[in-house]
Write a protein that holds these residues in place. Structure first.
Motif, mmCIF file in Angstrom:
data_model
loop_
_atom_site.group_PDB
_atom_site.id
_atom_site.type_symbol
_atom_site.label_atom_id
_atom_site.label_comp_id
_atom_site.label_asym_id
_atom_site.label_seq_id
_atom_site.Cartn_x
_atom_site.Cartn_y
_atom_site.Cartn_z
ATOM 1 N N ILE A 123 36.446 47.837 23.647
ATOM 2 C CA ILE A 123 37.257 48.727 24.226
ATOM 3 C C ILE A 123 38.115 47.292 24.808
ATOM 4 O O ILE A 123 38.438 46.260 24.188
ATOM 5 C CB ILE A 123 36.707 48.804 26.025
ATOM 6 C CG1 ILE A 123 35.911 46.509 27.000
ATOM 7 C CG2 ILE A 123 35.170 49.131 26.243
ATOM 8 C CD1 ILE A 123 35.972 47.161 27.847
ATOM 9 N N ILE A 124 38.975 47.932 24.885
ATOM 10 C CA ILE A 124 40.530 47.981 24.892
ATOM 11 C C ILE A 124 41.567 49.192 26.070
ATOM 12 O O ILE A 124 41.195 48.986 26.414
ATOM 13 C CB ILE A 124 41.455 48.121 23.844
ATOM 14 C CG1 ILE A 124 41.539 49.899 23.329
ATOM 15 C CG2 ILE A 124 40.768 47.975 22.555
ATOM 16 C CD1 ILE A 124 42.645 50.521 22.505
ATOM 17 N N ALA A 125 42.434 47.667 26.822
ATOM 18 C CA ALA A 125 42.859 48.473 27.674
ATOM 19 C C ALA A 125 44.994 48.998 27.103
ATOM 20 O O ALA A 125 45.379 48.393 26.289
ATOM 21 C CB ALA A 125 43.435 47.393 28.843
ATOM 22 N N ILE A 126 44.783 49.492 27.660
ATOM 23 C CA ILE A 126 46.171 50.528 27.492
ATOM 24 C C ILE A 126 47.287 50.289 29.041
ATOM 25 O O ILE A 126 46.708 50.985 29.971
ATOM 26 C CB ILE A 126 46.194 51.966 26.605
ATOM 27 C CG1 ILE A 126 45.772 53.222 27.207
ATOM 28 C CG2 ILE A 126 45.550 51.580 25.304
ATOM 29 C CD1 ILE A 126 46.211 54.699 26.158
ATOM 30 N N LYS A 127 48.298 50.303 28.705
ATOM 31 C CA LYS A 127 49.552 50.380 30.077
ATOM 32 C C LYS A 127 50.262 52.386 29.550
ATOM 33 O O LYS A 127 50.390 52.277 28.270
ATOM 34 C CB LYS A 127 50.156 49.583 29.747
ATOM 35 C CG LYS A 127 51.108 49.667 30.764
ATOM 36 C CD LYS A 127 52.379 49.102 30.866
ATOM 37 C CE LYS A 127 53.422 48.770 31.848
ATOM 38 N NZ LYS A 127 53.004 48.344 33.086
ATOM 39 N N TYR A 182 46.266 50.348 34.147
ATOM 40 C CA TYR A 182 45.554 49.931 33.033
ATOM 41 C C TYR A 182 44.162 51.101 32.217
ATOM 42 O O TYR A 182 43.391 50.388 33.099
ATOM 43 C CB TYR A 182 44.944 48.624 31.853
ATOM 44 C CG TYR A 182 47.042 47.700 32.018
ATOM 45 C CD1 TYR A 182 47.396 48.213 31.602
ATOM 46 C CD2 TYR A 182 46.644 46.841 33.074
ATOM 47 C CE1 TYR A 182 48.531 46.891 32.119
ATOM 48 C CE2 TYR A 182 47.551 45.883 33.371
ATOM 49 C CZ TYR A 182 48.185 46.309 32.952
ATOM 50 O OH TYR A 182 49.676 44.861 32.994
ATOM 51 N N GLU A 183 44.307 51.638 31.995
ATOM 52 C CA GLU A 183 43.626 52.325 31.292
ATOM 53 C C GLU A 183 42.451 51.659 30.327
ATOM 54 O O GLU A 183 43.138 51.434 29.387
ATOM 55 C CB GLU A 183 43.970 53.806 30.675
ATOM 56 C CG GLU A 183 44.803 55.155 31.795
ATOM 57 C CD GLU A 183 45.175 56.100 31.010
ATOM 58 O OE1 GLU A 183 44.637 56.543 30.002
ATOM 59 O OE2 GLU A 183 46.036 56.286 31.900
ATOM 60 N N ILE A 184 41.143 51.896 30.316
ATOM 61 C CA ILE A 184 40.505 51.526 29.739
ATOM 62 C C ILE A 184 39.763 52.206 28.365
ATOM 63 O O ILE A 184 39.493 53.349 28.494
ATOM 64 C CB ILE A 184 39.282 50.707 29.841
ATOM 65 C CG1 ILE A 184 39.275 50.082 31.703
ATOM 66 C CG2 ILE A 184 38.466 49.926 29.659
ATOM 67 C CD1 ILE A 184 40.148 48.471 30.973
#
Length: 186
Positions: free
Chosen positions: A61-65, A42-44
């Motif tokens: 901060i969020i995590a994206i797939k 996952y990208e931060i």
């Protein structure tokens, strides 16, 4: 009292060691992924505006797939996409328009009054929001990327480790000095 100090000492050691491992992992993984912090695939990303409040706040901060196929999103999904100038935006899909192989998304920030002015091509979608967010940590992450911040992140933990090591050494020396000499007359 000694037990409390010993417990605090152990907790500090575990926390500092864990932070060191986490920072090392993030540094190494960002080198391999071209500077994009990546945790378990996952990208931060750091949230730079309040357009998605209250889902996530500015500075979070969020995590994206990362995207596999940019054509699979439906209304209600939160996607991250790239604008023509390279800026990343994370907004909610309001409408999906498909024409042949081209899929366009009408997006809107939750806090915005109107939908975004330009629809988003599926080719510009870089990932989808996973539901993981940590509020306000993005401020620290952005500061850590600056020259001053990265220097402080190297110097301050180093000083703390040296201070902790000095305390441990002095404590060990004090314990050695306080021991009674063994009786050798037996």
């Amino acid at each position: 009292m000694k037990r409390a100090i010993s417990l605090i000492s152990r907790v500090i050691t575990i926390v500092m060691f864990s932070c060191m491992l986490l920072f090392a992992y993030l540094a190494i993984s960002s080198k391999f992924t071209g500077g994009k912090p990546n945790v378990f695939g996952y990208e931060i990303k750091t949230v730079l505006s309040g357009s998605m409040e209250p889902a996530f706040y500015t500075g979070s901060i969020i995590a994206i797939k990362p995207v596999q196929s940019g054509t699979t999103y439906k209304p209600g999904d939160v996607i991250t996409y790239k604008l023509q100038d390279g800026t990343l935006v994370t907004h909610r899909v309001k409408e999906v328009n498909a024409a042949g192989e081209e899929v366009m998304y009408v997006t809107k920030g939750d806090a915005n009054d109107a939908a975004d002015s330009e629809p988003v091509s599926h080719k510009n979608v870089v990932g989808s929001y996973t539901g993981f967010t940590i509020p306000y940590v993005g401020y620290a992450a952005d500061y850590a990327r600056s020259k001053t911040g990265s220097a402080l992140l190297l110097i301050v933990p180093g000083i703390l480790l040296l201070f902790y090591a000095a305390i441990s050494i002095f404590d060990a020396l004090r314990q050695i000095d306080n021991k009674e000499p063994a009786d050798l007359s037996q």
